[in-house]
Design a protein around this motif. Structure first.
Motif, PDB file in Angstrom:
ATOM      1  N   ILE A  40       0.983  -1.001   0.009  1.00 53.19           N
ATOM      2  CA  ILE A  40      -0.072  -0.030  -0.202  1.00 53.19           C
ATOM      3  C   ILE A  40       0.785   1.143  -0.231  1.00 53.19           C
ATOM      4  O   ILE A  40       1.989   1.233   0.612  1.00 53.19           O
ATOM      5  CB  ILE A  40      -0.821  -0.029   1.126  1.00 53.19           C
ATOM      6  CG1 ILE A  40      -1.816  -1.185   1.376  1.00 53.19           C
ATOM      7  CG2 ILE A  40      -1.867   1.437   1.374  1.00 53.19           C
ATOM      8  CD1 ILE A  40      -2.916  -1.393   2.432  1.00 53.19           C
ATOM      9  N   CYS A  41       0.536   2.137  -1.001  1.00 53.13           N
ATOM     10  CA  CYS A  41       1.054   3.645  -0.974  1.00 53.13           C
ATOM     11  C   CYS A  41       0.508   4.781  -0.564  1.00 53.13           C
ATOM     12  O   CYS A  41      -0.787   4.626  -0.733  1.00 53.13           O
ATOM     13  CB  CYS A  41       1.613   3.400  -2.405  1.00 53.13           C
ATOM     14  SG  CYS A  41       2.732   4.987  -2.915  1.00 53.13           S
ATOM     15  N   GLY A  42       0.760   5.707  -0.242  1.00 52.07           N
ATOM     16  CA  GLY A  42       0.088   7.151  -0.048  1.00 52.07           C
ATOM     17  C   GLY A  42      -0.609   7.384  -1.022  1.00 52.07           C
ATOM     18  O   GLY A  42      -1.493   8.251  -0.917  1.00 52.07           O
ATOM     19  N   THR A  43      -0.090   7.100  -2.358  1.00 54.99           N
ATOM     20  CA  THR A  43      -0.387   7.571  -3.443  1.00 54.99           C
ATOM     21  C   THR A  43      -1.820   6.928  -3.979  1.00 54.99           C
ATOM     22  O   THR A  43      -2.750   7.653  -4.458  1.00 54.99           O
ATOM     23  CB  THR A  43       0.265   7.379  -4.803  1.00 54.99           C
ATOM     24  OG1 THR A  43       1.669   8.009  -4.353  1.00 54.99           O
ATOM     25  CG2 THR A  43       0.006   8.019  -5.960  1.00 54.99           C
ATOM     26  N   ASP A  44      -1.796   5.693  -3.339  1.00 55.17           N
ATOM     27  CA  ASP A  44      -3.293   4.944  -3.319  1.00 55.17           C
ATOM     28  C   ASP A  44      -4.428   5.705  -2.813  1.00 55.17           C
ATOM     29  O   ASP A  44      -5.762   5.600  -3.156  1.00 55.17           O
ATOM     30  CB  ASP A  44      -3.277   3.627  -2.661  1.00 55.17           C
ATOM     31  CG  ASP A  44      -2.346   2.731  -3.343  1.00 55.17           C
ATOM     32  OD1 ASP A  44      -1.954   2.893  -4.550  1.00 55.17           O
ATOM     33  OD2 ASP A  44      -1.712   1.810  -2.521  1.00 55.17           O
ATOM     34  N   GLY A  57      -3.003  -0.619  -7.548  1.00 57.99           N
ATOM     35  CA  GLY A  57      -1.855  -1.304  -6.866  1.00 57.99           C
ATOM     36  C   GLY A  57      -0.750  -1.176  -7.742  1.00 57.99           C
ATOM     37  O   GLY A  57      -0.542  -1.717  -8.974  1.00 57.99           O
ATOM     38  N   HIS A  58       0.350  -0.239  -7.284  1.00 59.30           N
ATOM     39  CA  HIS A  58       1.395  -0.140  -8.363  1.00 59.30           C
ATOM     40  C   HIS A  58       2.738  -0.556  -7.685  1.00 59.30           C
ATOM     41  O   HIS A  58       3.855  -0.072  -7.935  1.00 59.30           O
ATOM     42  CB  HIS A  58       1.373   1.280  -8.742  1.00 59.30           C
ATOM     43  CG  HIS A  58       1.700   2.356  -7.655  1.00 59.30           C
ATOM     44  ND1 HIS A  58       0.398   2.828  -6.888  1.00 59.30           N
ATOM     45  CD2 HIS A  58       2.656   2.932  -7.068  1.00 59.30           C
ATOM     46  CE1 HIS A  58       0.854   3.770  -5.850  1.00 59.30           C
ATOM     47  NE2 HIS A  58       2.195   3.586  -6.099  1.00 59.30           N
ATOM     48  N   GLU A  59       2.673  -1.238  -6.762  1.00 59.63           N
ATOM     49  CA  GLU A  59       3.849  -1.886  -5.956  1.00 59.63           C
ATOM     50  C   GLU A  59       3.710  -3.323  -5.682  1.00 59.63           C
ATOM     51  O   GLU A  59       3.787  -3.763  -4.682  1.00 59.63           O
ATOM     52  CB  GLU A  59       4.114  -1.133  -4.625  1.00 59.63           C
ATOM     53  CG  GLU A  59       4.312   0.268  -4.611  1.00 59.63           C
ATOM     54  CD  GLU A  59       4.597   0.790  -3.489  1.00 59.63           C
ATOM     55  OE1 GLU A  59       5.652   0.378  -2.463  1.00 59.63           O
ATOM     56  OE2 GLU A  59       4.221   1.884  -3.060  1.00 59.63           O
ATOM     57  N   ALA A  60       3.742  -3.930  -7.055  1.00 55.75           N
ATOM     58  CA  ALA A  60       3.243  -5.488  -7.007  1.00 55.75           C
ATOM     59  C   ALA A  60       4.527  -6.338  -7.290  1.00 55.75           C
ATOM     60  O   ALA A  60       5.402  -5.848  -7.900  1.00 55.75           O
ATOM     61  CB  ALA A  60       2.434  -5.681  -8.314  1.00 55.75           C
ATOM     62  N   LEU A 143      10.668  -1.355  -5.303  1.00 57.50           N
ATOM     63  CA  LEU A 143       9.787  -0.338  -6.022  1.00 57.50           C
ATOM     64  C   LEU A 143       9.829   1.059  -5.391  1.00 57.50           C
ATOM     65  O   LEU A 143      10.996   1.531  -5.201  1.00 57.50           O
ATOM     66  CB  LEU A 143       8.503  -0.729  -6.072  1.00 57.50           C
ATOM     67  CG  LEU A 143       8.316  -1.868  -6.918  1.00 57.50           C
ATOM     68  CD1 LEU A 143       7.197  -3.129  -7.039  1.00 57.50           C
ATOM     69  CD2 LEU A 143       8.694  -2.056  -8.287  1.00 57.50           C
ATOM     70  N   ASP A 144       8.540   1.457  -4.592  1.00 59.24           N
ATOM     71  CA  ASP A 144       8.563   2.667  -4.166  1.00 59.24           C
ATOM     72  C   ASP A 144       9.782   3.038  -3.190  1.00 59.24           C
ATOM     73  O   ASP A 144      10.279   4.024  -3.037  1.00 59.24           O
ATOM     74  CB  ASP A 144       7.252   3.124  -3.705  1.00 59.24           C
ATOM     75  CG  ASP A 144       6.103   3.407  -4.702  1.00 59.24           C
ATOM     76  OD1 ASP A 144       6.667   2.886  -5.780  1.00 59.24           O
ATOM     77  OD2 ASP A 144       5.242   4.075  -4.519  1.00 59.24           O
ATOM     78  N   VAL A 145      10.002   2.228  -1.954  1.00 59.27           N
ATOM     79  CA  VAL A 145      10.833   2.299  -1.281  1.00 59.27           C
ATOM     80  C   VAL A 145      12.431   2.418  -1.601  1.00 59.27           C
ATOM     81  O   VAL A 145      12.894   3.551  -1.306  1.00 59.27           O
ATOM     82  CB  VAL A 145      11.006   1.011  -0.029  1.00 59.27           C
ATOM     83  CG1 VAL A 145      12.009   1.149   1.061  1.00 59.27           C
ATOM     84  CG2 VAL A 145       9.129   1.140   0.443  1.00 59.27           C
TER      85      VAL A 145
END
Ligand code: ZN
Ligand code: ZN
Length: 337
Positions: A40-44, A57-60, A143-145
């Motif tokens: 889960i990302c803040g952008t969600d 879902g963009h961190e799959a 990914l994001d991290v």
């Protein structure tokens, strides 16, 4: 054969229901993944409150179930999904700047189905294989991290090779990624000051080696002295202005958090001090290999950033927990199918 499966549907107002979704066979150059995990990302937040046509879902991360024509990735390969379905042939892509593709096909999870569902169809070019020892949840760290944090650090050090101190505003997932990447790349003694308004987040950042800056204290920022470089993950004008106030000569500010603006007095803020203010967006696909090596050698450290894993059936609870603000990364995991 196209397959139908129950997938989370973001209907808006913070409601997530489950509805049947049809997943096509992978076309030429594509892979069908069984999704193992999506962080889960803040952008969600935007899709959570406004709803979404596609499955977010963009961190799959997932396992290849079927591969389309012209691909060379065998079924059973596990890996992470790079958000941007880049073209690979434009000027940016050819130069390696896949995060600045000029003819991007999709943003996975935003304009094409992403990783909160049980399946995801991706192009082979934006799938990145990982070794079997990593869990799906760990693979999402690439990914994001690690990706976004590491890219911003790389942009800073290209501007300033002798960076000896870093300030990071915001101790959410991006800020934590910046902190962890700085420690992993530059050593545990490298000073990373990190601010937040949440005492919980500050304590969590401190447990990862950050030096907490409690910005509720009026003098907290001015006591920092001259900082070599800073990364803003808050997107707030006031925060960015306070950073300009503590950046030393030749200081570099990279803005990673989207949001508000920043006004500068160009002569003192930029020219006389030769400071740089830049943006940094996601990361280049090619950075994933170095980040994988870092993840494998610092697996336990990076793993601490994931504080919760919840099954797909509890995605609503996962969002509530994450948005309450007292978590690191919350990862939604699915049974491999
Ligand atoms: Zn994100
Ligand atoms: Zn391109």
């Amino acid at each position: 054969m196209p397959r139908t499966a129950s997938a989370p549907k973001f209907v808006g107002d913070g409601q997530i229901v489950f509805a049947d979704r049809e997943y096509p066979d992978p076309g030429p150059g594509q892979l069908l993944l069984s999704v193992e995990a999506n962080a889960i990302c803040g952008t969600d937040r935007e899709q959570y409150y406004d709803g979404s046509e596609c499955v977010p879902g963009h961190e799959a991360a997932g396992t290849v179930l079927a591969a389309g024509e012209g691909t060379s990735t065998p079924a059973g390969t596990r890996g992470a999904v790079f958000l941007m379905d880049y073209c690979g042939t434009c000027r940016s892509c050819l130069a390696g700047y896949t995060n600045q593709c000029l003819a991007k096909r999709n943003d996975m999870g935003f304009t094409a189905d992403g990783g909160y569902g049980p399946f995801e169809v991706v192009h082979e070019t934006n799938f990145f294989g990982v070794p079997p020892e990593l869990t799906g949840a760990e693979a999402t760290l690439l990914l994001d991290v690690m990706g976004t944090g590491g890219h911003a650090l790389g942009r800073i050090t290209r501007m300033r090779e002798d960076t000896e101190s870093l300030f990071c505003s915001g101790a959410g997932p991006i800020g934590l990624g910046v902190l962890a990447m700085a420690k992993a790349r530059f050593g545990q003694d490298f000073p990373v000051y990190i601010s937040d308004v949440s005492p919980w987040r500050l304590r969590f950042a401190e447990s990862l080696g950050g030096i907490p800056v409690d910005v509720r204290e009026p003098k907290a920022m001015s006591q920092l002295g001259d900082i070599d470089a800073a990364i803003d993950s808050t997107g707030k004008t006031a925060v960015r202005e306070s950073i300009i106030g503590v950046l030393g000569k030749r200081g570099v500010l990279a803005c990673v958090g989207h949001g508000e603006g920043l006004s500068l007095s160009v002569s003192p803020d930029l020219i006389a001090t030769e400071r740089t203010v830049m943006g940094s967006e996601y990361f280049r696909y090619a950075e994933m290999q170095d980040n994988l090596d870092l993840l494998l050698t610092n697996r336990e450290y990076f793993g601490k950033i994931i504080t919760h894993q919840m099954p797909r059936s509890q995605i609503s609870e996962g969002f509530e927990l994450f948005l309450a603000g007292e978590t690191g990364k919350v990862v939604i995991v699915g049974e491999p199918s």
